[in-house]
Scaffold this motif. Sequence first.
Motif, mmCIF file in Angstrom:
data_model
loop_
_atom_site.group_PDB
_atom_site.id
_atom_site.type_symbol
_atom_site.label_atom_id
_atom_site.label_comp_id
_atom_site.label_asym_id
_atom_site.label_seq_id
_atom_site.Cartn_x
_atom_site.Cartn_y
_atom_site.Cartn_z
ATOM 1 N N PHE A 80 -0.332 -0.813 -1.761
ATOM 2 C CA PHE A 80 1.022 -0.318 -1.501
ATOM 3 C C PHE A 80 2.086 -1.409 -1.696
ATOM 4 O O PHE A 80 2.761 -1.818 -0.745
ATOM 5 N N VAL A 81 2.221 -1.897 -2.913
ATOM 6 C CA VAL A 81 3.305 -2.831 -3.220
ATOM 7 C C VAL A 81 4.123 -2.237 -4.360
ATOM 8 O O VAL A 81 3.584 -1.953 -5.425
ATOM 9 N N PHE A 82 5.402 -2.027 -4.087
ATOM 10 C CA PHE A 82 6.287 -1.474 -5.113
ATOM 11 C C PHE A 82 7.014 -2.634 -5.770
ATOM 12 O O PHE A 82 7.813 -3.322 -5.143
ATOM 13 N N SER A 83 6.705 -2.833 -7.047
ATOM 14 C CA SER A 83 7.312 -3.968 -7.741
ATOM 15 C C SER A 83 7.694 -3.516 -9.142
ATOM 16 O O SER A 83 6.837 -3.092 -9.914
ATOM 17 N N ASN A 84 8.994 -3.547 -9.431
ATOM 18 C CA ASN A 84 9.438 -3.014 -10.721
ATOM 19 C C ASN A 84 10.210 -4.027 -11.552
ATOM 20 O O ASN A 84 10.873 -3.679 -12.521
ATOM 21 N N GLY A 85 10.160 -5.284 -11.170
ATOM 22 C CA GLY A 85 10.904 -6.303 -11.912
ATOM 23 C C GLY A 85 12.267 -6.553 -11.287
ATOM 24 O O GLY A 85 12.841 -7.621 -11.448
ATOM 25 N N ILE A 86 12.791 -5.549 -10.595
ATOM 26 C CA ILE A 86 14.103 -5.711 -9.944
ATOM 27 C C ILE A 86 13.906 -5.967 -8.449
ATOM 28 O O ILE A 86 14.611 -6.758 -7.836
ATOM 29 N N VAL A 87 12.923 -5.280 -7.866
ATOM 30 C CA VAL A 87 12.602 -5.512 -6.451
ATOM 31 C C VAL A 87 11.094 -5.669 -6.305
ATOM 32 O O VAL A 87 10.327 -5.170 -7.132
ATOM 33 N N ILE A 88 10.689 -6.376 -5.267
ATOM 34 C CA ILE A 88 9.284 -6.343 -4.847
ATOM 35 C C ILE A 88 9.288 -6.004 -3.365
ATOM 36 O O ILE A 88 9.930 -6.681 -2.558
ATOM 37 N N GLN A 89 8.662 -4.894 -3.032
ATOM 38 C CA GLN A 89 8.642 -4.422 -1.645
ATOM 39 C C GLN A 89 7.205 -4.080 -1.267
ATOM 40 O O GLN A 89 6.618 -3.169 -1.851
ATOM 41 N N GLY A 90 6.663 -4.823 -0.350
ATOM 42 C CA GLY A 90 5.297 -4.577 0.092
ATOM 43 C C GLY A 90 5.195 -4.616 1.609
ATOM 44 O O GLY A 90 4.443 -3.860 2.219
ATOM 45 N N MET A 91 6.014 -5.506 2.228
ATOM 46 C CA MET A 91 5.923 -5.643 3.684
ATOM 47 C C MET A 91 6.321 -4.331 4.372
ATOM 48 O O MET A 91 5.703 -3.926 5.348
ATOM 49 N N ASN A 92 7.358 -3.668 3.854
ATOM 50 C CA ASN A 92 7.806 -2.405 4.461
ATOM 51 C C ASN A 92 6.715 -1.337 4.359
ATOM 52 O O ASN A 92 6.461 -0.593 5.306
ATOM 53 N N SER A 120 -0.584 -4.117 -7.188
ATOM 54 C CA SER A 120 0.677 -3.385 -7.150
ATOM 55 C C SER A 120 0.578 -2.048 -7.866
ATOM 56 O O SER A 120 0.102 -1.978 -8.996
ATOM 57 N N GLY A 121 1.027 -1.010 -7.184
ATOM 58 C CA GLY A 121 1.196 0.273 -7.853
ATOM 59 C C GLY A 121 -0.013 1.185 -7.813
ATOM 60 O O GLY A 121 -1.071 0.858 -7.283
#
Length: 433
Positions: A308-320, A285-286
Amino acid sequence: MGDDFDAIVVGAGMGGCAAAIRLAQGGANVLLLERGVEPGAKNLSGGVLWGNDLARILPRWAEEMPVERHLVRKRFGFLTTESAVSFDLDDGRWRAPPYAAHTVLRARTDAWLARQAEAAGATVVPAVPVERLNWDGNVVRGVVQGGETMTAPVTILADGANSRLALSTPIRPAARLSAGATELGIKEVYRLDAGRIEERFGVGPGEGHAEEWVTGLFPPGVMGGGFLYTNRDTLSLGVILNIGSLFSRGIASHELVERFRLHPAIASRLRDAELVEYGAKLISSGWASRPAAFHGDGWMVAGDAAGFVFSNGIVIQGMNYAVRSGLEAAETALASRTAKDASASRLAEYDARLERTGILPDFRDFESLDRVKWNLRFHTAYPRFATELFHALMSESGGRKQHLRRVARTAQRAAGISSSDLLRDGLSFLRDL
Ligand SMILES: Cc1cc2nc3c(=O)[nH]c(=O)nc-3n(C[C@H](O)[C@H](O)[C@H](O)COP(=O)(O)OP(=O)(O)OC[C@H]3O[C@@H](n4cnc5c(N)ncnc54)[C@H](O)[C@@H]3O)c2cc1C
């Protein structure tokens, strides 16, 4: 001698399927290789899919793809051993079609996407664990598996986190797959009938609820979060753990899932639910987990394989991001086919597209996210702070009422957060999150 294909895509996840569909739609002769016995068999997400990018290749995807529920509520909260504090976003904009996000189960979605690739004209071959890239000097010319070489001027690596193909090449020096940049996701799926899900989560038929928790209930030093998502007639539950923080703690990761699952705020919704599936997967991630390059002579790397995985503790978005980067790789491959040039300088268009579509800016701009996400106080002191604060604000103790300033001060002391740490963390949250 001519190549076997115009393009080879390795990995039939979200990224690889999107790339293969676009390539086939663009008239390319494309081969999509998947190591699982069928596409989706080896894939795992939480998972909430923000599917806008899919509409570029499949305008009716939301009606036709086997999604679980459309999201109407997201919850974010903090857990301590005995308490929970959470915030709900019930967003009216999510209630009407076209829905913003859906819960999905990858075994269904990926198999469906691979069928769309086939329908568009791609050759999809499952049960092929590609061994290595076929290097001709510095140029990649297809892949090798079981002693057989399949060639193409362009190969798209969409083989997910911990990409074995990239690891063994100059594309991704192993040192980049560091404990700090790699997370471990563990997921369980529980069967529960649709009516009970709707009753327990307060949603209507077809509506979904998703929640993310900062889990201040792990042993000292262990950092991670938990999630619980509603599917049609199952629940997806799991934890995402900082791998570095697990080292030498002597605790098995399944015990951490159990702590999360047995927390009263979670367990009440799982009553009588039956475990039907479980799995674990790495998440790169990141920005820190990016490969040495995103393209070279004859190759591009997309999705999780590119970090390309955006994960900040509030959301995890990788599929998009997997879908979007897969599509941009496909567009680049189509242009290189027209130009009959798959050199690194031609494929540099891919990086330009990653910039233009916001992918690289998203990761570069949030380069310091880990300072918040993997700040130990975020996982220990702040859950305690939040529960103490709201306990004081929301209950009656018989004593005198206090102003918020005093209540917050008392909660801060109970959580053991010094004023300088509070100030420093506050600034970091504002700057890095
Ligand atoms: C627990 C967890 C929760 C998550 N929750 C969310 C969420 O809620 N929302 C979200 O957007 N994202 C979520 N993610 C991230 C998301 O799952 C990934 O970002 C996404 O799956 C990336 O898609 P991909 O196509 O790049 O890779 P993958 O989905 O990993 O697909 C890679 C494919 O390549 C295949 N493959 C690998 N090696 C080879 C080989 N050598 N030969 C042939 N095939 C190969 C694999 O079998 C697989 O099918 C979550 C991840 C985890 C682990």
